[in-house]
Design a protein around this motif. Sequence first.
Motif, PDB file in Angstrom:
ATOM      1  N   VAL A 146      37.356  -4.911 -28.636  1.00  0.00           N
ATOM      2  CA  VAL A 146      38.611  -4.750 -27.898  1.00  0.00           C
ATOM      3  C   VAL A 146      39.642  -5.638 -28.600  1.00  0.00           C
ATOM      4  N   VAL A 147      40.223  -5.111 -29.647  1.00  0.00           N
ATOM      5  CA  VAL A 147      41.018  -5.904 -30.587  1.00  0.00           C
ATOM      6  C   VAL A 147      42.139  -6.711 -29.926  1.00  0.00           C
ATOM      7  N   PRO A 148      42.927  -6.140 -29.003  1.00  0.00           N
ATOM      8  CA  PRO A 148      44.042  -6.932 -28.460  1.00  0.00           C
ATOM      9  C   PRO A 148      43.627  -8.185 -27.707  1.00  0.00           C
ATOM     10  N   MET A 149      42.378  -8.267 -27.266  1.00  0.00           N
ATOM     11  CA  MET A 149      41.925  -9.401 -26.475  1.00  0.00           C
ATOM     12  C   MET A 149      41.188 -10.449 -27.301  1.00  0.00           C
ATOM     13  N   ILE A 150      40.949 -10.184 -28.571  1.00  0.00           N
ATOM     14  CA  ILE A 150      40.145 -11.103 -29.380  1.00  0.00           C
ATOM     15  C   ILE A 150      40.861 -12.424 -29.606  1.00  0.00           C
ATOM     16  N   ALA A 151      42.130 -12.385 -29.958  1.00  0.00           N
ATOM     17  CA  ALA A 151      42.873 -13.632 -30.176  1.00  0.00           C
ATOM     18  C   ALA A 151      42.947 -14.450 -28.892  1.00  0.00           C
ATOM     19  N   ARG A 152      43.162 -13.791 -27.760  1.00  0.00           N
ATOM     20  CA  ARG A 152      43.226 -14.504 -26.479  1.00  0.00           C
ATOM     21  C   ARG A 152      41.902 -15.188 -26.169  1.00  0.00           C
ATOM     22  N   THR A 153      40.803 -14.579 -26.570  1.00  0.00           N
ATOM     23  CA  THR A 153      39.494 -15.191 -26.349  1.00  0.00           C
ATOM     24  C   THR A 153      39.410 -16.547 -27.035  1.00  0.00           C
ATOM     25  N   GLY A 154      39.859 -16.594 -28.282  1.00  0.00           N
ATOM     26  CA  GLY A 154      39.827 -17.858 -29.011  1.00  0.00           C
ATOM     27  C   GLY A 154      40.802 -18.872 -28.461  1.00  0.00           C
ATOM     28  N   GLU A 155      41.998 -18.420 -28.099  1.00  0.00           N
ATOM     29  CA  GLU A 155      43.036 -19.337 -27.635  1.00  0.00           C
ATOM     30  C   GLU A 155      42.758 -19.862 -26.231  1.00  0.00           C
ATOM     31  N   GLU A 156      42.284 -18.993 -25.329  1.00  0.00           N
ATOM     32  CA  GLU A 156      42.198 -19.353 -23.917  1.00  0.00           C
ATOM     33  C   GLU A 156      40.798 -19.753 -23.461  1.00  0.00           C
ATOM     34  N   ILE A 157      39.777 -19.296 -24.156  1.00  0.00           N
ATOM     35  CA  ILE A 157      38.402 -19.661 -23.787  1.00  0.00           C
ATOM     36  C   ILE A 157      37.806 -20.623 -24.807  1.00  0.00           C
ATOM     37  N   GLY A 158      38.052 -20.352 -26.092  1.00  0.00           N
ATOM     38  CA  GLY A 158      37.590 -21.264 -27.142  1.00  0.00           C
ATOM     39  C   GLY A 158      36.104 -21.187 -27.418  1.00  0.00           C
ATOM     40  N   CYS A 159      35.473 -20.087 -27.046  1.00  0.00           N
ATOM     41  CA  CYS A 159      34.030 -19.939 -27.269  1.00  0.00           C
ATOM     42  C   CYS A 159      33.775 -19.313 -28.636  1.00  0.00           C
ATOM     43  N   MET A 160      32.512 -19.213 -28.990  1.00  0.00           N
ATOM     44  CA  MET A 160      32.117 -18.531 -30.212  1.00  0.00           C
ATOM     45  C   MET A 160      32.258 -17.022 -30.011  1.00  0.00           C
ATOM     46  N   LEU A 161      32.459 -16.304 -31.103  1.00  0.00           N
ATOM     47  CA  LEU A 161      32.693 -14.864 -31.031  1.00  0.00           C
ATOM     48  C   LEU A 161      31.584 -14.105 -31.746  1.00  0.00           C
ATOM     49  N   ALA A 162      31.153 -13.014 -31.135  1.00  0.00           N
ATOM     50  CA  ALA A 162      30.214 -12.099 -31.777  1.00  0.00           C
ATOM     51  C   ALA A 162      30.802 -10.684 -31.705  1.00  0.00           C
ATOM     52  N   ILE A 163      30.613  -9.937 -32.763  1.00  0.00           N
ATOM     53  CA  ILE A 163      31.127  -8.572 -32.838  1.00  0.00           C
ATOM     54  C   ILE A 163      29.960  -7.604 -32.915  1.00  0.00           C
ATOM     55  N   SER A 164      29.942  -6.651 -32.017  1.00  0.00           N
ATOM     56  CA  SER A 164      28.920  -5.612 -32.018  1.00  0.00           C
ATOM     57  C   SER A 164      29.356  -4.550 -33.027  1.00  0.00           C
ATOM     58  N   LEU A 165      28.919  -4.704 -34.278  1.00  0.00           N
ATOM     59  CA  LEU A 165      29.459  -3.931 -35.397  1.00  0.00           C
ATOM     60  C   LEU A 165      28.692  -2.621 -35.626  1.00  0.00           C
TER      61      LEU A 165
END
Length: 408
Positions: free
Chosen positions: A244-263
């Motif tokens: 969900v591309v539009p929410m990825i940056a917000r995840t880093g900025e507002e939650i600050g957790c690690m990210l995984a992508i189901s590729l």
Amino acid sequence: MAVSLDISHGNAAPAIGVAPAVTPAKPSLVGMSREELGDALRAVGVADKQVRMRVAQLWHWIYVRGFTEFDHMTNVSKELRTTLAHVYSMTRPEIVAEQISVDGTRKWLMRFPPRGAGRPVDIETVYIPEEGRGTLCVSSQVGCTLTCTFCHTGTQKLVRNLTSEEIIMQIMVARDRLGDFPDIDTPQGFSVPSEGRLVSNVVMMGMGEPLYNFDEVKKALLIASDGDGLSLSRRRITLSTSGVVPMIARTGEEIGCMLAISLHAVRDDLRDVLVPINKKYPLAELLEACRTYPGVSNARRITFEYVMLKGVNDSIADAKKLVKLLEGIPAKINLIPFNPWPGSDYECSDWEQIEVFAEVVNRAGYASPIRTPRGRDILAACGQLKSESERMKRKDREALEAASGAAG
């Protein structure tokens, strides 16, 4: 063989089969932010000058001690305890079933009470014990809208989003059942252990797409990472998204957790089939969002999940294309042997092919561990979660049809 397990401990939840279904009419304090908890206290008459102190006290009893009864909060006045118990709840969800795999993986089927005019809902949460850590796979929705063709959860239609309470309760129940909260008689001033917790890692990789429930997931994960409560490091919390591309940056900025992508695919035409959200947010957009993810670095790499499907996405050419796609992104690649489920059209890649694929990725400088399948015998492995209520409904229909046939 799946078995029921009673691991009641101190203030832990009752054993399976003992506690009846609970449908609390009162709002729960669990899952509230500190600000919301302050508002809840003001609503029952706590003076503004006392709110901050009272919030800290409740936060400690709920998240450090794991208490479910107001009576045990010994540094809160009896009058306030009585008022809180009359107005609010901290009730755990009903545990409908608890299973343990031959490999030690545990799966809980939890039932949450109705929300508004809705009905009770069931979700599954999985605990995976490993050497040096224990990972809890948490759900964010009941069902899923994404219909990824290799995923069992995707065959269940979305019922609704989970609330922050329901998300954080999954962690609370796991700590209850594993004895990860202190005993009720532990002195009030004890220090919170920094190591040795059985639930040390949380992955938002259960049922649902977390970024389609961003606000509630954010609230729950900020509670989970609060240093005065459940105290999970943000580097030990991973959110997995299908893109969900539009929410990825917000995840880093507002939650600050690690990210995984189901590729799962390196070409848009194939990913359109395996992960249909790709039609909306194709690979180029997804990977650009990863390159610019806030905080990404060699110390905070993005995990790319890649399920190995025989004859579909497991060729040497696919491996080379994967390496090329991820160029410039601090990344780790998790190769996931496909976990079969009833009715699936896919097969797992041969082990030799998975190893060859991994070798290509490793030679390019990427860590590419092959994830050992866990909990397959209790349908708890990656891609296998599906609300047990759906399976039970089908069994009920079949039994009813059989009975009708016999009666005729």
